[in-house]
Design an enzyme around this catalytic site. Structure first.
Site, PDB file in Angstrom:
ATOM      1  N   GLU A 362      -0.972  -1.686   5.569  1.00 30.64           N
ATOM      2  CA  GLU A 362      -1.805  -1.995   4.403  1.00 30.64           C
ATOM      3  C   GLU A 362      -3.163  -2.574   4.808  1.00 30.64           C
ATOM      4  OE1 GLU A 362      -1.423  -1.358   1.316  1.00 30.64           O
ATOM      5  OE2 GLU A 362      -2.548  -2.818   0.159  1.00 30.64           O
ATOM      6  N   THR A 487     -10.069   9.342  -8.954  1.00 24.85           N
ATOM      7  CA  THR A 487      -9.609   8.459  -7.877  1.00 24.85           C
ATOM      8  C   THR A 487      -8.086   8.354  -7.825  1.00 24.85           C
ATOM      9  OG1 THR A 487     -10.003   6.350  -6.775  1.00 24.85           O
ATOM     10  CG2 THR A 487      -9.755   6.289  -9.186  1.00 24.85           C
TER      11      THR A 487
END
Ligand SMILES: *[C@@H]1O[C@H](CO)[C@@H](O)[C@H](O)[C@H]1NC(C)=O
Ligand SMILES: *[C@@H]1O[C@H](CO)[C@@H](O)[C@H](O)[C@H]1NC(C)=O
Length: 495
Positions: A362, A487
């Site tokens: 992440e 997106t």
């Protein structure tokens, strides 16, 4: 006199760079079409398994929680996974699933939240409105109900613009139509225009377009910490930046993305938005780029203007920039931007190849020459010495950005190494994310027996599996010359 005229014409020409019409490599073919169709089918299988489990244990709720065989409702309980998955079902020719999903969408009352929490303008726009409008278009605009539902959402979210404010607040209470009067960020306020302008096109009501456009235009017009590089936080009441944090990562990311993508969707040539995008990239190349001391990996730093301080962090989220720069650099025929983008992608991909699962973390960080690394644990230091970055947050929560950029790299360069990378990711996902019923995020990408996180995000369906599938699908079917992906990876047909 004549000379002057010629010169001014020349300077006009250089001020407005010619934009190419074809971005995708022409005549793109798979070197091994049997292998491509094998992986395409594998990805489709992962989708079907994941969706079947969602259907069995979480139908009508937002996400499946695979470990507990239950659900969570983080997106107002409108069935986010169903709606978000629809455009991927279209792409994968899963017609029966799609028909059911469209029927389901028609039954949802989007004017009231099913949960106590308020409605996020950003998340609701990109996931729910994005998919409803995309599928409305893709199916030939016959499902009027999808358009109506998108308008229901926008009519409620329009309350996020208070009084004469040009910027919307980030969240609204759908029962009182009152926004949370807190600061917002540029991703929240500046990632609306593709969807809201499309809604105006099909409803004939220009208000949606006007609201989203004035927000984005306002952000692009503020004096930024570096030219074009808007700061992250804004106060919709004052219309000003709050602090001066600059990043391509979460909270800012998709504002920059939409400067380029909306320009392409609407066919805007020489325009504030694409100019601001090019200026932002130029400033990033000048001020934000750095290289790791080990491995020479290129990355973009974050910058805080309030403290005049750079930080060497990287994130899975920010890795969308590689594909975005590659796409924009190709449109503007700018080799510097293209080359930089491909190097950024290599740096992002390095975060995948460096872990034992072959899946990237992440957040991560680099060390620049001269910077102290005393605060690193010995594990982090040895990881850095082997791979050129160290891991800050070790989870993988089914994010798409690295594989999204990898998809653009395949479609634009035609280099088969990007197919190999996508295939490796599919192998890793099938091995390490599989649970007994579905697929799940993991808490440590560097541990082959990592715990799972017990959440199957809706963007697993909308983005990860769509970009992987399209990487192995016939490039002519959904060419990036014809479609612009919002997106959340919902495809919109160029106007
Ligand atoms: C257009 O949309 C706005 C925003 O939701 C709404 O207030 C207005 O009533 C709509 N206009 C028409 C003619 O439907
Ligand atoms: C290409 O992009 C670089 C980096 O943004 C910029 O400095 C350069 O002026 C651009 N070249 C042209 C011809 O626009």
């Amino acid at each position: 006199m004549r000379c002057t005229v010629v010169l001014s014409i020349l300077s006009l020409l250089s001020a407005a760079p010619v934009q190419v019409s074809a971005v995708q490599k022409t005549g793109l073919k798979f070197p091994d079409s049997a292998l491509a169709s094998k992986y395409r089918d594998l990805v489709k299988g992962v989708f079907q398994t994941s969706y079947a489990a969602y259907k069995e244990y979480a139908w009508g709720h937002d996400n499946l929680t695979p470990r507990t065989r239950s659900y969570s409702d983080g997106r107002n309980g409108w069935g986010a996974s169903i709606i978000d998955a629809m455009s991927t079902m279209y792409v994968m020719d899963l017609d029966n699933l799609l028909n059911d999903a469209v029927d389901y969408a028609g039954t949802v009352d989007f004017r009231s939240s099913k949960t106590l929490d308020h409605v996020s303008t950003f998340e609701t726009t990109i996931r729910y409105m994005g998919s409803l409008l995309s599928v409305y278009e893709l199916r030939g605009r016959k499902d009027k109900v999808l358009l109506e539902k998108a308008a229901d959402l926008a009519d409620k979210m329009a309350y996020a613009w208070v009084g004469d404010n040009e910027l919307p607040f980030g969240r609204i209470d759908f029962s009182s139509n009152k926004p949370d009067v807190r600061t917002a960020n540029i991703a929240e306020a500046g990632t609306l225009l593709m969807e809201w302008a499309t809604l105006s096109q099909y409803t004939g009501n220009d208000t949606y377009h006007r609201l989203a456009d004035k927000a984005m235009r306002h952000i692009a017009g503020l004096e930024a910490p570096f030219p074009g590089l808007a700061a992250q936080n804004i106060d919709p009441s004052s219309g000003k930046f709050v602090g001066g944090y600059v990043t391509w990562g979460g909270g800012s990311d998709s504002y920059f993305e939409y400067l380029l993508k909306y320009s392409q969707l609407a066919g805007l040539g020489d325009h504030l938005y694409i100019d601001t995008w090019a200026t932002a990239v130029d400033s990033s190349i000048r001020y934000l780029l750095s290289r790791s001391t080990v491995g020479n990996h290129l990355y973009t730093r974050d910058y805080d203007a309030s403290f005049n301080k750079f930080s060497d962090v990287g994130s899975h989220l920010a890795c969308f920039h590689a594909g975005n720069w590659l796409y924009g650099g190709t449109i503007l025929q700018n080799q510097t931007i293209v080359d930089t983008a491909l190097e950024l992608l290599d740096g992002c991909w390095n975060t995948y190849t460096s872990t034992t699962t072959g899946i990237g973390p992440e957040t991560f960080a680099y060390i620049t020459p001269g910077q102290s690394d005393r605060f690193l644990s010995s594990d982090q230091r040895s990881f850095y010495n082997a791979h050129g970055f160290y891991v800050k947050t070790s989870s993988y929560i089914l994010r798409p950005e690295v594989l999204e950029s990898n998809f653009y790299a395949w479609r634009i360069t035609g280099d088969s190494k990007y197919l190999d990378r996508a295939a490796k990711a599919v192998d890793s996902f099938r091995k390490y994310l599989r649970t007994d019923i579905a697929y799940d995020g993991i808490s440590n990408v560097d541990d082959e027996s990592s715990d799972k996180v017990d959440n199957m995000e809706s963007f697993w369906f909308a983005e990860v599996l769509k970009y992987l599938y399209l990487t192995f699908d016939d490039p002519a079917k959904m060419s990036i010359d014809d479609y612009i992906f919002n997106t959340e990876a919902h495809p919109f047909k160029k106007w």
